[in-house]
Design a protein around this motif. Structure first.
Motif, PDB file in Angstrom:
ATOM      1  N   GLY A   4       0.054  -7.689  25.007  1.00 13.92           N
ATOM      2  CA  GLY A   4       0.842  -7.539  23.769  1.00 13.92           C
ATOM      3  C   GLY A   4       2.224  -7.052  24.143  1.00 13.92           C
ATOM      4  N   ASP A  27       1.493 -12.086  26.104  1.00 11.98           N
ATOM      5  CA  ASP A  27       1.589 -12.054  24.642  1.00 11.98           C
ATOM      6  C   ASP A  27       1.371 -13.478  24.125  1.00 11.98           C
ATOM      7  OD1 ASP A  27       3.039  -9.740  22.654  1.00 11.98           O
ATOM      8  OD2 ASP A  27       2.824 -11.765  21.841  1.00 11.98           O
ATOM      9  N   VAL A  59      -5.350 -11.863  23.932  1.00 14.96           N
ATOM     10  CA  VAL A  59      -6.339 -11.057  24.659  1.00 14.96           C
ATOM     11  C   VAL A  59      -7.712 -11.726  24.643  1.00 14.96           C
ATOM     12  CG1 VAL A  59      -6.947  -9.617  22.653  1.00 14.96           C
ATOM     13  CG2 VAL A  59      -7.223  -8.715  24.956  1.00 14.96           C
ATOM     14  N   HIS A  76       0.888  -1.129  24.475  1.00 15.86           N
ATOM     15  CA  HIS A  76       1.839  -0.288  23.729  1.00 15.86           C
ATOM     16  C   HIS A  76       2.048  -0.842  22.334  1.00 15.86           C
ATOM     17  CE1 HIS A  76       3.563   0.584  27.956  1.00 15.86           C
ATOM     18  NE2 HIS A  76       2.766   1.568  27.609  1.00 15.86           N
ATOM     19  N   THR A 166       9.818   0.762  25.425  1.00 23.17           N
ATOM     20  CA  THR A 166       9.482  -0.544  24.859  1.00 23.17           C
ATOM     21  C   THR A 166      10.333  -0.714  23.601  1.00 23.17           C
ATOM     22  OG1 THR A 166       7.776  -0.196  23.145  1.00 23.17           O
ATOM     23  CG2 THR A 166       7.069  -0.010  25.449  1.00 23.17           C
TER      24      THR A 166
HETATM   25  C1  SAM Z   1       4.302  -4.247  17.643  1.00 25.04           C
HETATM   26  S1  SAM Z   1       4.389  -5.451  18.912  1.00 25.04           S
HETATM   27  C2  SAM Z   1       4.578  -4.431  20.379  1.00 25.04           C
HETATM   28  C3  SAM Z   1       5.260  -5.154  21.494  1.00 25.04           C
HETATM   29  C4  SAM Z   1       5.514  -4.332  22.761  1.00 25.04           C
HETATM   30  N1  SAM Z   1       4.294  -3.847  23.375  1.00 25.04           N
HETATM   31  C5  SAM Z   1       6.442  -3.184  22.476  1.00 25.04           C
HETATM   32  O1  SAM Z   1       6.004  -2.000  22.530  1.00 25.04           O
HETATM   33  O2  SAM Z   1       7.637  -3.443  22.212  1.00 25.04           O
HETATM   34  C6  SAM Z   1       2.680  -5.963  19.008  1.00 25.04           C
HETATM   35  C7  SAM Z   1       2.444  -7.171  19.902  1.00 25.04           C
HETATM   36  O3  SAM Z   1       1.034  -7.430  19.982  1.00 25.04           O
HETATM   37  C8  SAM Z   1       0.896  -8.813  20.139  1.00 25.04           C
HETATM   38  N2  SAM Z   1      -0.475  -9.228  19.792  1.00 25.04           N
HETATM   39  C9  SAM Z   1      -1.016  -9.311  18.556  1.00 25.04           C
HETATM   40  N3  SAM Z   1      -2.265  -9.808  18.632  1.00 25.04           N
HETATM   41  C10 SAM Z   1      -2.523 -10.040  19.951  1.00 25.04           C
HETATM   42  C11 SAM Z   1      -3.625 -10.551  20.662  1.00 25.04           C
HETATM   43  N4  SAM Z   1      -4.738 -10.951  20.035  1.00 25.04           N
HETATM   44  N5  SAM Z   1      -3.540 -10.642  22.019  1.00 25.04           N
HETATM   45  C12 SAM Z   1      -2.425 -10.229  22.664  1.00 25.04           C
HETATM   46  N6  SAM Z   1      -1.328  -9.745  22.039  1.00 25.04           N
HETATM   47  C13 SAM Z   1      -1.374  -9.658  20.698  1.00 25.04           C
HETATM   48  C14 SAM Z   1       1.945  -9.397  19.193  1.00 25.04           C
HETATM   49  O4  SAM Z   1       2.260 -10.760  19.483  1.00 25.04           O
HETATM   50  C15 SAM Z   1       3.110  -8.444  19.422  1.00 25.04           C
HETATM   51  O5  SAM Z   1       4.027  -8.921  20.378  1.00 25.04           O
END
Ligand code: SAM
Length: 188
Positions: A4, A27, A59, A76, A166
């Motif tokens: 993510g 991601d 994931v 995060h 981040t």
């Molecule tokens: C709030 S953002 C945080 C991004 C980064 N970690 C940061 O702290 O700036 C949440 C992230 O989780 C990802 N996400 C949501 N569902 C997911 C999944 N099933 N598998 C992997 N990533 C996922 C979204 O695409 C998004 O980029």
């Protein structure tokens, strides 16, 4: 490995600081990854980093080539299905995460939720309050069933957040009263 990873800032900055370590950011969302995926192929003096890989994947569907490669796993400020998996301990998703780890790998999960502002999303995802009681009574056992031992956990008010480096940490820190719940663990 950062699951993510969003726009990949944490992975990129870490890679630039530690050129002898290899970093992977993952991601499912393509757009935020585009800019940084291009940048890493520049010359080092122009911001390039040869020790980084970005992968577009969820994931739930991580490539088998990643099995056992991570000695650190970071999540995060997960959102959507990733947040639900971490906050309610969906064992099948936790097992997907465990699969990419080597034995002893460090797990770091940082969740920043505002019970008022995020109420509708929390209700939609059926996420309960992220209290220490919830961590100790629900998450600890389910994480262990998936192969992660939680060794440390806590809740920090916004004023005591450490620097996470981040993009979401910066955004959320400016948006009011958002405590973070963090979990540190290791793959067993
Ligand atoms: C709030 S953002 C945080 C991004 C980064 N970690 C940061 O702290 O700036 C949440 C992230 O989780 C990802 N996400 C949501 N569902 C997911 C999944 N099933 N598998 C992997 N990533 C996922 C979204 O695409 C998004 O980029």
């Amino acid at each position: 490995m950062d699951i993510g990873t969003g726009d990949g800032r944490f992975v990129y900055q870490s890679a630039r600081r530690n050129p002898k370590k290899f970093y992977i950011g993952i991601d499912p969302s393509r757009k935020p990854l585009e800019k940084i995926s291009e940048k890493i192929y520049r010359k080092p003096a122009k911001g390039g980093a040869a020790n980084v890989l970005f992968i577009q994947a969820a994931v739930e569907d991580l490539p088998a080539e990643l099995d056992g490669v991570a000695d650190e796993l970071h999540l995060h400020f997960p959102w959507g299905s990733l947040l639900r998996a971490m906050a309610t301990a969906q064992v099948e998703i936790l097992r997907c995460l465990r699969k990419v780890c080597c034995v002893g790998a460090l797990l770091e999960v940082v969740m920043g939720l505002d019970p008022v502002r995020d109420r509708s999303e929390l209700e939609r995802l059926e996420i309960p309050e992220l209290s220490l009681k919830h961590v100790d009574e629900v998450l600890r056992r389910a994480y262990l069933a998936a192969g992660f031992e939680i060794t440390e956990r806590g809740i920090l008010p916004v004023s005591e957040w450490p620097e996470f480096n981040t993009s979401w940490a910066k955004r959320l820190q400016q948006s009011g009263n958002r405590p973070i719940t963090y979990l540190i663990g290791r793959a067993v």
